[in-house]
Design an enzyme around this catalytic site. Structure first.
Site, PDB file in Angstrom:
ATOM      1  N   GLY A  46       0.840  -1.192   0.000  1.00 46.05           N
ATOM      2  CA  GLY A  46       0.000   0.000   0.000  1.00 46.05           C
ATOM      3  C   GLY A  46       0.873   1.238   0.000  1.00 46.05           C
ATOM      4  O   GLY A  46       2.057   1.165   0.352  1.00 46.05           O
ATOM      5  N   GLN A  51       2.710  10.073   1.892  1.00 46.41           N
ATOM      6  CA  GLN A  51       4.033   9.450   1.988  1.00 46.41           C
ATOM      7  C   GLN A  51       4.979   9.926   0.886  1.00 46.41           C
ATOM      8  O   GLN A  51       6.198   9.773   1.014  1.00 46.41           O
ATOM      9  CB  GLN A  51       3.923   7.922   1.932  1.00 46.41           C
ATOM     10  CG  GLN A  51       3.260   7.338   3.178  1.00 46.41           C
ATOM     11  CD  GLN A  51       3.187   5.833   3.122  1.00 46.41           C
ATOM     12  OE1 GLN A  51       2.275   5.266   2.515  1.00 46.41           O
ATOM     13  NE2 GLN A  51       4.168   5.164   3.714  1.00 46.41           N
ATOM     14  N   CYS A  94       5.840  -0.095   7.706  1.00 47.29           N
ATOM     15  CA  CYS A  94       5.471   1.107   6.962  1.00 47.29           C
ATOM     16  C   CYS A  94       6.682   1.591   6.185  1.00 47.29           C
ATOM     17  O   CYS A  94       7.784   1.648   6.730  1.00 47.29           O
ATOM     18  CB  CYS A  94       4.994   2.196   7.932  1.00 47.29           C
ATOM     19  SG  CYS A  94       4.477   3.711   7.106  1.00 47.29           S
ATOM     20  N   LEU A  95       6.466   1.929   4.929  1.00 48.62           N
ATOM     21  CA  LEU A  95       7.569   2.386   4.082  1.00 48.62           C
ATOM     22  C   LEU A  95       8.142   3.712   4.588  1.00 48.62           C
ATOM     23  O   LEU A  95       9.279   4.046   4.265  1.00 48.62           O
ATOM     24  CB  LEU A  95       7.098   2.535   2.633  1.00 48.62           C
ATOM     25  CG  LEU A  95       6.695   1.214   1.950  1.00 48.62           C
ATOM     26  CD1 LEU A  95       6.045   1.489   0.604  1.00 48.62           C
ATOM     27  CD2 LEU A  95       7.896   0.283   1.792  1.00 48.62           C
ATOM     28  N   HIS A 136      -4.514   1.009   7.760  1.00 51.42           N
ATOM     29  CA  HIS A 136      -3.180   1.620   7.839  1.00 51.42           C
ATOM     30  C   HIS A 136      -3.100   2.837   6.896  1.00 51.42           C
ATOM     31  O   HIS A 136      -2.595   3.894   7.283  1.00 51.42           O
ATOM     32  CB  HIS A 136      -2.144   0.547   7.471  1.00 51.42           C
ATOM     33  CG  HIS A 136      -0.721   1.008   7.423  1.00 51.42           C
ATOM     34  ND1 HIS A 136       0.237   0.578   8.315  1.00 51.42           N
ATOM     35  CD2 HIS A 136      -0.074   1.840   6.566  1.00 51.42           C
ATOM     36  CE1 HIS A 136       1.406   1.149   8.014  1.00 51.42           C
ATOM     37  NE2 HIS A 136       1.242   1.914   6.943  1.00 51.42           N
ATOM     38  N   GLU A 137      -3.610   2.689   5.684  1.00 51.64           N
ATOM     39  CA  GLU A 137      -3.548   3.795   4.706  1.00 51.64           C
ATOM     40  C   GLU A 137      -4.498   4.936   5.089  1.00 51.64           C
ATOM     41  O   GLU A 137      -4.164   6.116   4.933  1.00 51.64           O
ATOM     42  CB  GLU A 137      -3.870   3.308   3.289  1.00 51.64           C
ATOM     43  CG  GLU A 137      -3.004   2.179   2.751  1.00 51.64           C
ATOM     44  CD  GLU A 137      -1.516   2.386   2.918  1.00 51.64           C
ATOM     45  OE1 GLU A 137      -1.078   3.547   3.033  1.00 51.64           O
ATOM     46  OE2 GLU A 137      -0.781   1.394   2.963  1.00 51.64           O
ATOM     47  N   HIS A 140      -2.851   7.157   7.463  1.00 53.12           N
ATOM     48  CA  HIS A 140      -1.916   8.103   6.830  1.00 53.12           C
ATOM     49  C   HIS A 140      -2.637   9.372   6.366  1.00 53.12           C
ATOM     50  O   HIS A 140      -2.093  10.467   6.453  1.00 53.12           O
ATOM     51  CB  HIS A 140      -1.244   7.466   5.606  1.00 53.12           C
ATOM     52  CG  HIS A 140      -0.031   6.638   5.914  1.00 53.12           C
ATOM     53  ND1 HIS A 140       1.063   7.143   6.559  1.00 53.12           N
ATOM     54  CD2 HIS A 140       0.273   5.342   5.646  1.00 53.12           C
ATOM     55  CE1 HIS A 140       1.992   6.193   6.674  1.00 53.12           C
ATOM     56  NE2 HIS A 140       1.536   5.085   6.123  1.00 53.12           N
TER      57      HIS A 140
HETATM   58  O1  GNR Z   1       4.051  -2.448   2.507  1.00 52.82           O
HETATM   59  C1  GNR Z   1       3.410  -2.363   3.555  1.00 52.82           C
HETATM   60  N1  GNR Z   1       3.148  -3.489   4.255  1.00 52.82           N
HETATM   61  C2  GNR Z   1       2.267  -3.526   5.317  1.00 52.82           C
HETATM   62  C3  GNR Z   1       2.282  -4.637   6.120  1.00 52.82           C
HETATM   63  C4  GNR Z   1       1.421  -4.737   7.198  1.00 52.82           C
HETATM   64  C5  GNR Z   1       0.538  -3.728   7.438  1.00 52.82           C
HETATM   65  C6  GNR Z   1       0.510  -2.595   6.655  1.00 52.82           C
HETATM   66  C7  GNR Z   1       1.376  -2.486   5.597  1.00 52.82           C
HETATM   67  S1  GNR Z   1       1.334  -1.085   4.587  1.00 52.82           S
HETATM   68  C8  GNR Z   1       2.987  -1.030   4.077  1.00 52.82           C
HETATM   69  C9  GNR Z   1       3.216   0.077   3.067  1.00 52.82           C
HETATM   70  C10 GNR Z   1       2.943   1.402   3.710  1.00 52.82           C
HETATM   71  O2  GNR Z   1       3.679   1.961   4.450  1.00 52.82           O
HETATM   72  N2  GNR Z   1       1.781   1.933   3.450  1.00 52.82           N
HETATM   73  O3  GNR Z   1       1.420   3.087   4.021  1.00 52.82           O
HETATM   74 NI    NI Z   2       2.532   3.190   5.902  1.00 52.44          NI
END
Ligand code: GNR
Ligand code: NI
Length: 172
Positions: A46, A51, A94-95, A136-137, A140
């Site tokens: 995601g 980001q 999270c990236l 999660h997104e 953000h």
């Molecule tokens: O790549 C991603 N893997 C992930 C793994 C577990 C829960 C959420 C994520 S999202 C993350 C990419 C990211 O930072 N998205 O905002």
């Molecule tokens: Ni993230």
């Protein structure tokens, strides 16, 4: 198509609330294309627009399994209509917080409404990895990060690690 640099914490733009998109146009189509390319390149499942420093309520995701065909999704102006009472704990990363993985508990299923690139309003229920990724997104887009669910000691340790990592990367 281009990949764009992914912001790493501490970064004020990752703490701001993103703005709704008024209409689908070529700039939004180009943005989601760049975001998908950046996400696959990372690689991640995601990526939210803040980001890459774009303060719009847009995210992309592809939570298809290793053996499944790719399933890229472009999500604009998302809204969670329903969250299950059942909770599920899973390891998140999270990236924007590289190399940190911690368990987070969230509703197991969600019902999402969003605007697609086709200009249509979509509604669908998601579970498993999709539900984790969506929540999660969505966070953000509201300036929230998965480390906010951790205790203060862990969170502070991660923050100091990230400050160090950013300094090292800036020097490299
Ligand atoms: O790549 C991603 N893997 C992930 C793994 C577990 C829960 C959420 C994520 S999202 C993350 C990419 C990211 O930072 N998205 O905002
Ligand atoms: Ni993230």
């Amino acid at each position: 198509m281009t990949t764009r640099p992914i912001l790493i914490i501490p970064e004020p733009r990752l703490r701001k609330v993103a703005d709704p998109v008024p209409a689908i146009d070529d700039s939004i189509r180009a943005l989601t294309q760049d975001m998908l390319e950046t996400m696959y390149d990372a690689p991640g499942i995601g990526l939210a627009a803040p980001q890459i420093g774009v303060m719009k309520r847009v995210f992309v995701m592809d939570c298809a399994g290793q053996d499944d065909p790719p399933n890229p999704m472009e999500i604009i102006n998302p809204e969670i209509l329903w969250r299950s009472e059942e909770l599920e704990t899973s390891e998140e990363g999270c990236l924007s917080i590289p190399e940190i993985y911690e368990e987070v508990t969230r509703p197991e299923r969600v019902r999402l409404r969003w605007l697609g690139l086709d200009g249509e309003i979509h509604e669908q229920e998601f579970g498993e990895r999709w539900a984790v990724c969506i929540q999660h997104e969505m966070d953000h887009l509201d300036g929230k990060l998965f480390i906010d669910y951790l205790g203060p000691v862990k969170r502070r340790m991660i923050m100091s690690k990230m400050k160090k990592l950013k300094k090292e990367r800036a020097r490299a």
